[in-house]
Design an enzyme around this catalytic site. Sequence first.
Site, PDB file in Angstrom:
ATOM      1  N   CYS A 194       0.812  -1.221   0.000  1.00 19.14           N
ATOM      2  CA  CYS A 194       0.000   0.000   0.000  1.00 19.14           C
ATOM      3  C   CYS A 194       0.845   1.271   0.000  1.00 19.14           C
ATOM      4  O   CYS A 194       0.589   2.198  -0.778  1.00 19.14           O
ATOM      5  CB  CYS A 194      -0.940   0.008   1.196  1.00 19.14           C
ATOM      6  SG  CYS A 194      -0.164  -0.489   2.717  1.00 19.14           S
TER       7      CYS A 194
ATOM      8  N   HIS B 285      -3.124   6.209   4.724  1.00 19.86           N
ATOM      9  CA  HIS B 285      -1.705   6.515   4.939  1.00 19.86           C
ATOM     10  C   HIS B 285      -1.397   7.934   4.476  1.00 19.86           C
ATOM     11  O   HIS B 285      -2.030   8.438   3.535  1.00 19.86           O
ATOM     12  CB  HIS B 285      -0.826   5.577   4.115  1.00 19.86           C
ATOM     13  CG  HIS B 285      -0.764   4.166   4.598  1.00 19.86           C
ATOM     14  ND1 HIS B 285      -1.192   3.746   5.849  1.00 19.86           N
ATOM     15  CD2 HIS B 285      -0.306   3.057   3.968  1.00 19.86           C
ATOM     16  CE1 HIS B 285      -1.009   2.446   5.968  1.00 19.86           C
ATOM     17  NE2 HIS B 285      -0.461   1.989   4.843  1.00 19.86           N
TER      18      HIS B 285
HETATM   19  C1  2RA Z   1       1.027  -1.819   6.509  1.00 21.10           C
HETATM   20  N1  2RA Z   1       1.718  -2.061   4.193  1.00 21.10           N
HETATM   21  O1  2RA Z   1       0.505  -0.720   6.376  1.00 21.10           O
HETATM   22  C2  2RA Z   1       1.184  -2.755   5.338  1.00 21.10           C
HETATM   23  C3  2RA Z   1      -0.128  -3.380   5.018  1.00 21.10           C
HETATM   24  N2  2RA Z   1      -0.021  -4.373   4.064  1.00 21.10           N
HETATM   25  O2  2RA Z   1       1.415  -2.252   7.580  1.00 21.10           O
END
Ligand code: 2RA
Length: 337
Positions: free
Chosen positions: A132, A245
């Site tokens: 991600c 994020h």
């Molecule tokens: C995280 N990228 O955010 C990882 C999730 N697959 O921890």
Amino acid sequence: NGPKIAIAGITGAVGQEMLKVLTERNFPYSDIKMLASARSAGRKYTFEGAEYTVEELTEKSFEGCDIALFSAGGSISKKYAPVAAAAGCTVVDNSSAFRMTEGVPLVVPEINPQAMEGMKAGKGGIIANPNCSTIIALMAVTPLHRLAKVKRMVVSTYQAASGAGQAAMEELEQQTREVLEGQPVTMNIFPFQYAFNLFSHNSPMTDNGYNEEEMKLVKETRKIWGETDIAITGTCIRVPVMRAHAESINLEFENDISEEEALKALEAFPGVSIINDRANNRFPTPLDASTKDDVYVGRVRRDISRGDNKGLDLFVCGDQIKKGAALNAVQIAELLL
Ligand code: 2RA
């Protein structure tokens, strides 16, 4: 009479989001098989007016399926994705199991669809969904890379609870309540308090002092762009945010690029929205991006630490469950039709 889809890991946050995205994008499936561990077998879901019963994922689960969307963790993908592919299913794998495997395309549809050229539903094969934080960063950086060629990229991420799964989201909520009520906080997922705190990403440490999440950013970027001589470093942090994020990105380019040229390239790139309102100090936030398809970009500015026009800083927010996982996977499936 579209493809028959199997979803491995249906009960997880990403599996559930995949169903939502299939509806939102009016994906032309003919049937869906909902697969999970024995523990969840028998659970029922109503989806688009039909009732589905979750089946235990076994070696036989994929017979007759055309596309298999996997989001059940690396060990399940390692064991069953090749079985599904051998049964003629085309696998879109959201785990990290095959991302760096030679011959397995690692695809962000807006960036490198050509990497999966010729692959079709029902014809077998595995396509890997990038991590991600990689997808979210590259949705913003790729249009700039194409304009002025990135020489070095420095990424600091602020990663949401959803990346650590449903249980981490629940723990964040529970701990927040406990703190506000003056109660001792429950710690099941992480060995320290998450609410009102932040910490170095929980992925395993590697031998160079970077954690696996940071190394994914480095390795996956190079594979997706097909370029190995780009200098990349990153620091991945888990922050008390639910499902989007955020990433602060510093870029050094081979060629000059102005703020105006950068904003124009970002505006033109599909899947990117701009929030860059300096007058009102209004820039992307995780809540702007949560549940949305697009990646939001702002704070686009010339890097004043350089004496030239070859550096930019920017700030990016993207929904980890959606564009970071489920939406990207369904967009890959659309390319198989
Ligand atoms: C995280 N990228 O955010 C990882 C999730 N697959 O921890």
